[in-house]
Design an enzyme around this catalytic site. Sequence first.
Site, mmCIF file in Angstrom:
data_model
loop_
_atom_site.group_PDB
_atom_site.id
_atom_site.type_symbol
_atom_site.label_atom_id
_atom_site.label_comp_id
_atom_site.label_asym_id
_atom_site.label_seq_id
_atom_site.Cartn_x
_atom_site.Cartn_y
_atom_site.Cartn_z
ATOM 1 N N TYR A 195 0.950 -25.314 -16.613
ATOM 2 C CA TYR A 195 0.105 -24.163 -16.992
ATOM 3 C C TYR A 195 0.553 -22.929 -16.209
ATOM 4 O O TYR A 195 0.736 -21.854 -16.786
ATOM 5 C CB TYR A 195 -1.358 -24.502 -16.689
ATOM 6 C CG TYR A 195 -2.337 -23.373 -16.902
ATOM 7 C CD1 TYR A 195 -2.706 -22.971 -18.182
ATOM 8 C CD2 TYR A 195 -2.906 -22.706 -15.810
ATOM 9 C CE1 TYR A 195 -3.617 -21.941 -18.372
ATOM 10 C CE2 TYR A 195 -3.821 -21.681 -15.993
ATOM 11 C CZ TYR A 195 -4.165 -21.306 -17.276
ATOM 12 O OH TYR A 195 -5.064 -20.281 -17.467
ATOM 13 N N ASN B 82 -5.189 -14.521 -26.639
ATOM 14 C CA ASN B 82 -6.096 -15.016 -25.589
ATOM 15 C C ASN B 82 -6.178 -16.542 -25.528
ATOM 16 O O ASN B 82 -6.422 -17.083 -24.451
ATOM 17 C CB ASN B 82 -7.497 -14.424 -25.836
ATOM 18 C CG ASN B 82 -8.571 -15.131 -25.055
ATOM 19 O OD1 ASN B 82 -8.677 -14.972 -23.838
ATOM 20 N ND2 ASN B 82 -9.359 -15.961 -25.733
#
Length: 279
Positions: free
Chosen positions: A162, A93
Site C-alpha cells: 500500500y 479517491n
Amino acid sequence: MPRFSGKTVIITGSSNGIGRSAALLFAQDGANVTITGRNAERLEETRQLILESGVSESHLNSVVADVTTSDGQDLLVKSTLDKFGKIHVLVNNAGAGIPDATGATGTDQSIDVYHKTLQLNLQAVIEMTKKVKPHLMETKGEIINISSIAGQPHGQPDFMYYALAKAALDQYTRSTAIDLIQYGIRVNSVSPGLVATGFVNAMGMPDAATQKLGDFMSSHKECIPALVAGQPEDIANIILFLADRKLSSYIIGQSIIADGGSTLVMGMQAHSFMDILKS
Ligand code: NDP
C-alpha cells in the site's frame, strides 16, 4: 451562484468515507456529481445523504462499478457524459489497504496482495486518468488524486505494498501534472494521515478494532501531535480547494499533507531531550 455550478465531477470511492464527504460538498456547491463504488447499499446511502441535503436528483449520477475493471471505468465515463455532457473534475479517491488472507506481514505478504494493492491504488488511477484526459482537455479541468502519508519516505513494513503504491502515485501526480498542464489540465493530490472512515473496516477489522486504533493514535502525541483523528470533511475541503481554479490555480503537481502533524514528528521526539540531558 454556487462555485461549482455547471461543473461535472467524477469521484471514485464515493460510497463511503472521504469520497462520500467530497461528493456531498461538491453537490452542495452546485456541481453535477457521479458517485460510485462496488457496494450498492452504501452507494445508495451516499445518494440519499446528498438528496436529503436539498440537492436535486438531476445533479446526481450513481454508478455501481469496480474501478479496477476496464468495463467499470468505461461505465463511469460514459454514464457521466450521457447524463451531464462534459467532465470538469476527476477525483481518484478509491483506495484500500488490502491485507494478506494468511495474516502475513512485511516481506512475507503474497505477490497476489501486491498485484491487487497496486491495481486499486495505482493502476486504476492511471487508467481513469487516460480515459478522462480527452474530456478534461476540452474543459481544461482538474484531477485530484488521494494519496496517503504512507507514501512518504519512511518504512511501512505492515502495509508495504500500500505504501509503495501511494509513493508511486505521488510520483505519478508530479509527472502527469507536468505532462497535462500543456493542455490546461491541473493535477494535484492530497495525502491524509489517519482519518475516521471505513478504511480499517475495509481491511476486515471490526468496528471495535477501528475505534481502538483511532483512540490509541489520537491519545499519543508522537502519533498525531494534534491529538485528534481527521474527519472525512477535513480532506474533502482540501479536495474542493484543489478543484477550485480561482483558489488554487498556481498549485501544480503537489500533494497537500493533512495529518494533524504526524509526518513532522520522529520517534525520538516522544522523549524529552531536556529530561534526558538533566537525568
Ligand atoms: P473508505 O473505506 O471509507 O472508502 C474507500 C472507498 O473506495 C469506498 O467508497 C469503496 O467503495 C471504494 N473502493 C474500494 N475498492 C474499490 C474498487 N475496487 N472499486 C470501486 N471502489 C472501490 O476509506 P477512505 O475514505 O479512508 O479512503 C479514501 C482514500 O483515502 C483512499 O485512497 C485511501 O487510501 C486514502 N487514505 C485514507 C486514510 C484514512 O486514514 N482513512 C489515510 C490515508 C489515505 P466500495 O467498498 O463500495 O467498493
